[in-house]
Motif scaffolding. Structure first.
Motif, PDB file in Angstrom:
ATOM      1  N   UNK A  48       1.081  -1.037  -0.151  1.00 21.09           N
ATOM      2  CA  UNK A  48       0.294   0.377   0.172  1.00 21.09           C
ATOM      3  C   UNK A  48       0.622   1.030   0.122  1.00 21.09           C
ATOM      4  N   UNK A  49       0.220   2.454  -0.674  1.00 23.75           N
ATOM      5  CA  UNK A  49       1.498   3.300  -0.631  1.00 23.75           C
ATOM      6  C   UNK A  49       0.579   5.207  -0.599  1.00 23.75           C
ATOM      7  N   UNK A  50       1.112   5.755  -0.216  1.00 23.32           N
ATOM      8  CA  UNK A  50       0.454   6.720   0.919  1.00 23.32           C
ATOM      9  C   UNK A  50       0.936   7.846  -0.180  1.00 23.32           C
ATOM     10  N   UNK A  51       0.535   8.689  -0.829  1.00 23.70           N
ATOM     11  CA  UNK A  51       1.434   9.616  -2.088  1.00 23.70           C
ATOM     12  C   UNK A  51       1.406  10.677  -1.055  1.00 23.70           C
ATOM     13  N   UNK A  52       2.629  11.615  -0.375  1.00 22.87           N
ATOM     14  CA  UNK A  52       2.430  12.226  -0.042  1.00 22.87           C
ATOM     15  C   UNK A  52       2.931  13.824  -1.423  1.00 22.87           C
ATOM     16  N   UNK A  53       2.802  14.850  -1.435  1.00 20.82           N
ATOM     17  CA  UNK A  53       3.712  15.932  -2.056  1.00 20.82           C
ATOM     18  C   UNK A  53       4.332  16.802  -1.122  1.00 20.82           C
TER      19      UNK A  53
END
Length: 90
Positions: A48-53
């Protein structure tokens, strides 16, 4: 791509998570590339991936057996991204 044997002598199957901080991911295609690359490693049950900018994205692997840090780093590097940290939980 490097693969690890399904079982190592004397090692029991235990659900464990590995949290990885990854830089360079900016979009859904990036998430897809990393998820597919890590999902191809032996013993990975889920990614699972939590994409953060604003800071490194968090990638979490659920696995039955230990996966070597260098294998994780190399797999993510081959996908085009950089690992800045790895934390293991059991």
């Amino acid at each position: 791509m490097r693969f690890f044997p399904a079982k190592r002598p004397g090692q029991k199957a235990i659900d464990r998570t590995i949290d990885i901080l990854v830089t360079g991911m900016t979009c859904d295609k990036c998430v897809e590339r990393v998820t597919r690359a890590l999902g191809n490693l032996d013993n990975v049950k889920r990614v699972s991936v939590l994409l953060r900018s604003d800071k490194p994205s968090q990638v979490t692997i659920l696995t039955d057996y230990e996966i070597d840090d260098e294998c994780i780093r190399e797999t993510i590097k081959e996908a085009g991204y950089s690992v800045v940290g790895i934390e293991r939980n059991q």
